[in-house]
Design a protein around this motif. Structure first.
Motif, short mmCIF file in Angstrom:
data_model
loop_
_atom_site.label_atom_id
_atom_site.label_comp_id
_atom_site.label_asym_id
_atom_site.label_seq_id
_atom_site.Cartn_x
_atom_site.Cartn_y
_atom_site.Cartn_z
N ALA A 1 0.73 66.79 112.98
CA ALA A 1 -0.13 67.97 112.89
C ALA A 1 0.59 69.22 113.38
CB ALA A 1 -1.41 67.75 113.71
N LEU A 2 1.51 69.05 114.31
CA LEU A 2 2.21 70.19 114.91
C LEU A 2 3.53 70.41 114.18
CD1 LEU A 2 1.67 72.11 117.34
CD2 LEU A 2 3.23 70.67 118.66
N THR A 3 3.63 71.53 113.49
CA THR A 3 4.83 71.82 112.70
C THR A 3 5.83 72.64 113.53
OG1 THR A 3 4.00 73.93 111.84
CG2 THR A 3 3.36 71.92 110.66
N ALA A 4 7.03 72.81 112.96
CA ALA A 4 8.04 73.64 113.62
C ALA A 4 7.54 75.07 113.77
CB ALA A 4 9.34 73.60 112.82
N ARG A 5 6.85 75.57 112.76
CA ARG A 5 6.30 76.92 112.85
C ARG A 5 5.26 77.00 113.97
NH1 ARG A 5 3.18 80.53 108.18
NH2 ARG A 5 2.36 82.08 109.63
N ASP A 6 4.40 75.98 114.07
CA ASP A 6 3.40 75.98 115.14
C ASP A 6 4.06 76.02 116.51
OD1 ASP A 6 1.39 75.75 113.22
OD2 ASP A 6 1.34 73.57 113.36
N ARG A 7 5.11 75.25 116.68
CA ARG A 7 5.82 75.23 117.97
C ARG A 7 6.38 76.61 118.30
NH1 ARG A 7 6.69 70.12 119.99
NH2 ARG A 7 6.19 68.40 118.58
N ALA A 8 6.88 77.29 117.29
CA ALA A 8 7.40 78.64 117.52
C ALA A 8 6.27 79.60 117.88
CB ALA A 8 8.14 79.12 116.29
N ASP A 9 5.12 79.45 117.20
CA ASP A 9 3.98 80.35 117.46
C ASP A 9 3.33 80.09 118.82
OD1 ASP A 9 4.35 81.54 115.00
OD2 ASP A 9 2.77 80.37 113.98
N LEU A 10 3.48 78.87 119.34
CA LEU A 10 2.81 78.53 120.60
C LEU A 10 3.25 79.40 121.76
CD1 LEU A 10 2.45 74.64 120.87
CD2 LEU A 10 0.65 76.36 120.88
N ALA A 11 4.49 79.87 121.74
CA ALA A 11 4.95 80.73 122.83
C ALA A 11 4.08 81.97 122.95
CB ALA A 11 6.41 81.13 122.60
N PHE A 12 3.64 82.51 121.81
CA PHE A 12 2.72 83.66 121.82
C PHE A 12 1.30 83.21 122.10
CE2 PHE A 12 -0.24 86.66 120.05
CZ PHE A 12 0.31 87.90 120.31
N VAL A 13 0.86 82.19 121.39
CA VAL A 13 -0.54 81.75 121.48
C VAL A 13 -0.91 81.35 122.91
CG1 VAL A 13 -2.17 79.97 120.73
CG2 VAL A 13 -0.62 81.04 119.07
N ALA A 14 -0.04 80.58 123.55
CA ALA A 14 -0.38 80.04 124.87
C ALA A 14 -0.50 81.11 125.94
CB ALA A 14 0.68 79.02 125.29
N THR A 15 0.09 82.27 125.70
CA THR A 15 0.05 83.34 126.71
C THR A 15 -0.92 84.46 126.35
OG1 THR A 15 1.99 84.34 125.66
CG2 THR A 15 2.38 82.90 127.55
N HIS A 16 -1.46 84.45 125.15
CA HIS A 16 -2.37 85.52 124.74
C HIS A 16 -3.79 85.05 124.40
CE1 HIS A 16 1.54 87.50 124.13
NE2 HIS A 16 0.89 88.65 124.17
#
Length: 496
Positions: free
Chosen positions: A312-327
């Motif tokens: 379910a977790l793609t490479a793009r999702d992992r990259a986006d998580l750095a922003f998502v998890a802090t905002h």
């Protein structure tokens, strides 16, 4: 037999049935919860896990006979026990025992309604405090234009919208940051807090390049289409198939088998796989418009019969998580299908937000039949470590399980959410015609009215969003006087 003798005989038989049921539920629930022992569960969530296990155990029984028996002697049925399984069974047993002159202690009121209290507190934590008059939160999807137009967030804040949804499948981090900044500015101006939910894109199974046979403009029933991996597109073979189309997810083509169904473009084209060889599926079209359907790039492909074991977790999702998890206040997890998917996301969150990860909400988007089958375990794995909600993602789910079955399954998901004492979000195409065209239709108003049984309802973007939101607010305010979850409230009626 006189009335008293009949009631006593019925009560005695029902007491024996309920006692056996309680014993069986306790035994089966322990076996179910033992299967969840691998998941870390906080002390706060542990009672919810116990109740969910009891509910799953109970619903393996056919209760229709006991229900009618209880109703016939004027006792409550078991139809509203989701948040309090064993307390309800024990209360019914105590009442039956009292009818027979026996002593059985029911649960105290606080224990009986503890599940409701937990569910309400968790909904308040995720969406903001609710009022009795407006118990259902509103989640609004942001259009791309919201990055450049501060007035959009101001309009939402003025209407006391509870949360905004940013879809990470669209735009980029600077645009998301601008949307959030506008939301925070609107909060400062209005004094109203709006939560930020960010939706990970997830794996996208879509059509890529398309090659049509000569003289083919539209795909029709009984024609054959070839589905290939990215880069495998070839011209249709003479007298072979009418079209060839790429599937953007390379691994999926190799997972499908003959006899399994394929749906393209929200079900506009339905087909059955006939052969599966060398990275190519050949499928016969079984359903489409009588005038045919256009096969286009960038349209969704669903394989409802295929066990898609893709992360379910793609490479793009992992990259986006750095922003998502802090905002974000909560992350929406697309295409989650298993407890291992949950573990992968939680491990990734620990990497990007090692401090405070447990405060970040997690919304489980239920989009496939496999996710439905695994839902109890998925909820335990997620809710045991952080605030959790369930989203009934009815768009993909309807294609996966069929529109007729969706009506049943969305009810079951609501029940599982209440049994786990976690909030549920009613999502996808709510008042869609109104949002896009400016006028509601009868069916979508009925659907929107049903959303009052969830803790939150989501509206998608569209030119008439604000008008639809006002209509929805009035509808929810009226319906909240009639229903709370599955329970009729029986407020005074003034229609006649």
């Amino acid at each position: 037999m006189d009335l008293r003798s009949r009631v006593m005989a019925d009560a005695e038989a029902l007491l024996a049935d309920i006692t056996r049921l309680i014993d069986q539920v306790r035994s089966d629930a322990k076996a179910i919860s033992d299967g969840w022992q691998a998941f870390p569960v906080s002390a706060e969530f542990a009672p919810s896990v116990d109740n969910l296990a009891a509910y799953v155990a109970l619903r393996h029984h056919d209760l229709r006979g006991i229900q009618r028996g209880l109703m016939s002697i004027g006792l409550s049925s078991l139809g509203r026990l989701e948040s309090r399984v064993l307390p309800t069974l024990m209360a019914v047993r105590a009442t039956l025992a009292a009818t027979l002159g026996q002593e059985r202690a029911p649960c105290a009121d606080a224990a009986f309604f503890a599940g409701e209290t937990r569910l309400r507190a968790r909904a308040d934590a995720l969406f903001g405090p609710r009022s009795e008059a407006h118990p259902t939160a509103r989640l609004i999807t942001c259009p791309s234009e919201a990055a450049d137009d501060p007035s959009f967030m101001r309009a939402l804040a003025e209407r006391r919208v509870d949360a905004i949804r940013i879809n990470c499948a669209h735009d980029d981090a600077p645009a998301w940051e601008a949307m959030i900044a506008h939301a925070r500015a609107a909060e400062a101006e209005t004094g109203h807090r709006m939560r930020v939910f960010m939706d990970l894109a997830g794996p996208k199974i879509r059509t890529g390049g398309v090659a049509l046979a000569e003289d083919i403009k539209r795909i029709r029933r009984d024609q054959r289409i070839a589905i290939v991996a990215p880069g495998g597109l070839k011209a249709p073979e003479p007298a072979g198939w009418a079209a060839a189309v790429e599937c953007t997810h390379a691994g999926v083509v190799g997972m499908a088998r003959p006899g399994e169904r394929v749906f393209i473009d929200d079900g506009k084209i339905g087909a059955v796989v006939e052969t599966a060889t060398d990275g190519m599926l050949v499928a016969r079209v079984t359903r489409c418009d009588p005038d045919g359907a256009k096969l286009k790039p960038e349209k969704g492909i669903n394989f409802p019969d295929t066990e898609l074991t893709i992360p379910a977790l793609t490479a793009r999702d992992r990259a986006d998580l750095a922003f998502v998890a802090t905002h974000a206040d909560a992350v929406e997890y697309s295409f989650v299908q298993s407890t291992s998917d949950v573990a992968a996301l939680q491990a990734a969150l620990e990497d990007v937000r090692p401090a405070g990860r447990e405060a970040l909400g997690l919304v489980l988007k239920i989009e496939t039949a496999r996710a439905v089958r695994n839902l109890p375990g998925i909820v335990v794995a997620a809710g045991g470590r952080q605030p959790v909600a369930i989203m009934i993602a009815r768009g993909d789910l309807a294609i996966e399980i069929g529109f007729a079955r969706l009506a049943e399954i969305q009810e079951e998901i609501l029940w599982i959410g209440e049994a786990a004492q976690v909030p549920v979000i009613w999502a996808t195409q709510v008042m869609e015609h109104f949002v896009k065209k400016g006028m509601p239709n009868r069916a979508e108003l009925t659907d929107a009215a049903m959303s009052v049984r969830a803790e939150c309802v989501m509206l998608n973007k569209g030119p008439f969003l604000l008008d639809a939101l006002e209509e929805l607010d009035g509808l929810l305010a009226r319906m909240s006087g009639h229903y709370r979850k599955k329970t009729p409230q029986l407020r005074r009626l003034a229609s006649w």
